[in-house]
Write an enzyme that holds these catalytic residues in place. Structure first.
Site, PDB file in Angstrom:
ATOM      1  N   LEU A  84       0.869  -1.180   0.000  1.00 12.30           N
ATOM      2  CA  LEU A  84       0.000   0.000   0.000  1.00 12.30           C
ATOM      3  C   LEU A  84       0.900   1.222   0.000  1.00 12.30           C
ATOM      4  CD1 LEU A  84      -2.803   0.771   2.634  1.00 12.30           C
ATOM      5  CD2 LEU A  84      -0.699   2.125   2.595  1.00 12.30           C
ATOM      6  N   ASP A 132       0.200   5.727  -1.181  1.00 10.03           N
ATOM      7  CA  ASP A 132      -0.591   6.935  -0.927  1.00 10.03           C
ATOM      8  C   ASP A 132      -2.100   6.724  -0.768  1.00 10.03           C
ATOM      9  OD1 ASP A 132       1.863   7.593  -1.955  1.00 10.03           O
ATOM     10  OD2 ASP A 132       1.105   8.748  -3.635  1.00 10.03           O
ATOM     11  N   GLU A 138       5.809  15.856  -4.656  1.00  9.53           N
ATOM     12  CA  GLU A 138       4.741  14.887  -4.910  1.00  9.53           C
ATOM     13  C   GLU A 138       3.493  15.277  -4.114  1.00  9.53           C
ATOM     14  OE1 GLU A 138       6.826  10.804  -6.209  1.00  9.53           O
ATOM     15  OE2 GLU A 138       6.757  11.054  -4.058  1.00  9.53           O
TER      16      GLU A 138
HETATM   17  C1  FRU Z   1       4.068   9.152  -3.861  1.00  4.67           C
HETATM   18  C2  FRU Z   1       3.998   8.607  -5.292  1.00  4.67           C
HETATM   19  C3  FRU Z   1       3.171   9.513  -6.174  1.00  4.67           C
HETATM   20  C4  FRU Z   1       2.702   8.574  -7.232  1.00  4.67           C
HETATM   21  C5  FRU Z   1       2.482   7.304  -6.472  1.00  4.67           C
HETATM   22  C6  FRU Z   1       2.763   6.046  -7.227  1.00  4.67           C
HETATM   23  O1  FRU Z   1       4.357   8.160  -2.939  1.00  4.67           O
HETATM   24  O2  FRU Z   1       5.282   8.429  -5.808  1.00  4.67           O
HETATM   25  O3  FRU Z   1       3.864  10.639  -6.645  1.00  4.67           O
HETATM   26  O4  FRU Z   1       1.551   9.007  -7.875  1.00  4.67           O
HETATM   27  O5  FRU Z   1       3.318   7.372  -5.335  1.00  4.67           O
HETATM   28  O6  FRU Z   1       2.386   4.938  -6.480  1.00  4.67           O
END
Ligand code: FRU
Length: 496
Positions: A52, A54, A229
């Site tokens: 798991l 984000d 991010e």
């Molecule tokens: C942050 C991230 C986001 C991306 C996602 C991919 O943890 O790197 O930028 O959308 O995770 O799982």
């Protein structure tokens, strides 16, 4: 034998398999490993197998909270990402719904990456990044839409709504967070400039389908890491709050010790025309070891709620060998007090309280345990009023040679969390102690302890320390201490 094989890193081809491409028995094996893991959580959202990361699409729709997360089902590495769907009526009991978004179309062939949700015309719109890679493994991100209807059916739109990365930015362009304001929808997207510095850009739309590039959110930060991010923007108590997770920030005193950071800027509401955001200092959202990529939403009663990933990219965790990794944090309610974002556990969590124990004592240069104060899954509030002790605090998940230590150093005026003896080590390269300067004569520690985590709210949410810990299941003791002097203790614990 089987264990050895699963510890081995997957090849790229294995990581980019869809769930139905699993080998016969592979998922059963993962489930079996998971079921034997001593660190499964009891009241946190965690994956049934795999990794798991984000939280995504956090929203209230049709009488329920919906919370999705980034999910790679077939292993504990960052492979082909799905959105996994969970929902809840009370923010406490979450039901696993199933896969929310599956990757695999031409515009999300290499992952349905992070994004957010917004209601429009009785439907829940999910806006996310479609990650693709070409034959040279070069990324091409698209911003895509999927729509969930009243029956919970989710349909992807065929074409992306943002087809390309604007000039001046690299292919690190993702994580749209949408909100409505006046007659427009806006979204922020995490980006990297062509000169390899991080930033956030703003788009505008009237219908969630046609998006117009506005430009960068103009902050006063200058060069601040190489990629931002998961941006999020909202207004609270007349302030503008801009949250993002920058990568590439160096440690500075007690700050920025995790591999990547997560924090906020606060200031006057964002001017969406000039895109200028006047703000104060970048402040970390959490002082603990494991916190990243938070996302917020507004509850029907107006509360601004935040959930984050209780983990970080690019670090191995002790559950990796057991076929699963990571969980989400508990939902927190945000408010602003004296220019600071305050986080409090949502009030609904008190539903989990079962048996209650209390203790009152003046600790005089001693370590003491109390009847009922022990366990692996509980909520506890302890207030310490300093008399003249130099240090006071608690050792919890303690037993044998293990303990996690939370204390206040009255001389240094710091709250200190030490997980160096917490159990199986994690992220050692980034240090095993986190501390935060706080000048207070009374310290209130509000803890939520689950099998392999702790979330600590200090002085009614002024600071939070969020951390995974991997102790033995026999390490259940809670010890209260004061050293070099005395301190008054008032504690309450609820078993969960
Ligand atoms: C942050 C991230 C986001 C991306 C996602 C991919 O943890 O790197 O930028 O959308 O995770 O799982």
């Amino acid at each position: 034998m089987i264990k050895m094989e699963t510890i081995m890193k997957m090849t790229r081809q294995q990581r980019y398999r869809r769930i139905e491409q699993a080998q016969p028995g592979e998922l059963d094996l993962l489930r079996e490993q998971v079921s034997r893991c001593p660190w499964r959580q009891t009241f946190h959202i965690q994956p049934s197998t795999g990794l798991l990361n984000d939280p995504n699409g956090f929203a209230y729709y049709q009488g329920e909270y919906h919370l999705f997360y980034q999910w790679f089902p077939l292993g504990t590495e960052h492979g082909l990402k799905y959105w996994y769907h969970t929902k809840s009526e009370d923010l406490v009991h979450w039901q696993n719904v199933g896969i929310g978004l599956e990757p695999g179309s031409p515009y999300d062939s290499h992952g349905a990456y992070s994004g957010s949700a917004i209601q429009k015309d009785d439907k829940l719109y999910l806006m996310y990044t479609g990650n693709t890679r070409d034959e040279n493994w070069i990324r091409h991100p698209y911003q895509c839409i999927a729509v969930m209807d009243e029956n919970g059916r989710i349909m992807k739109e065929e074409k992306p709504v943002i087809h390309s990365v604007p000039d001046g930015y690299t292919d690190h362009f993702r994580d749209p967070k949408v909100w409505a304001e006046g007659s427009y929808y806006y979204c922020v997207i995490g980006a990297q400039r062509a000169n390899n510095t991080g930033c956030t850009v703003l788009y505008r739309s009237t219908d969630l389908k046609e998006w117009e590039f506005q430009g960068e959110i103009i902050t006063g930060l200058g060069d601040f890491g190489y990629m931002w991010e998961c941006p999020d923007y909202f207004e609270l108590q007349d302030q503008g709050v801009f949250i993002f997770s920058p990568q590439g920030i160096n440690p500075e005193g007690d700050r920025f010790h995790n591999i990547y950071q997560s924090g906020y800027l606060m200031g006057k509401p964002l001017n969406t025309e000039t895109r200028v955001f006047e703000h104060g200092e970048f402040q970390e959202l959490d002082q603990g070891f494991d916190f990243y990529a938070p996302q917020t939403m507004v509850a029907p009663d107006g509360r601004r709620l935040l959930v984050a990933w209780m983990g970080l990219p690019d670090i191995e965790y002790p559950t990796d060998n057991s076929g699963w990794a990571h969980c989400l944090t508990l939902p927190r309610e945000l408010s602003i007090r004296e220019g600071k974002l305050i986080q409090q556990p949502v009030k609904e969590l008190s539903k989990l309280r079962r048996e209650e124990f209390t203790a009152r004592h003046i600790l005089r240069n001693e370590t003491k345990m109390f009847e009922g104060f022990s366990g692996t899954s509980y909520e506890m509030i302890c207030e310490f009023s300093a008399h003249d002790a130099e240090q006071f605090g608690i050792e919890f998940r303690a037993g044998g040679s293990e303990k996690t230590v939370l204390k206040y150093d009255r001389i240094a005026k710091k709250v200190i969390l030490d997980r160096s003896l917490a159990g199986q080590a994690v992220g050692e390269a980034y240090g095993q102690v986190r501390q935060y300067s706080l000048d207070a004569s009374t310290l209130k520690f509000h803890l939520f302890v689950d099998t392999s985590s702790v979330e600590i709210f200090i002085n009614d949410g002024e600071e939070v320390f969020t951390s995974r810990i991997f102790p033995d299941k026999m390490s259940t003791e809670i010890r209260f201490f004061a050293s070099n002097g005395s301190a008054e203790l008032d504690a309450v614990l609820w078993n969960y």
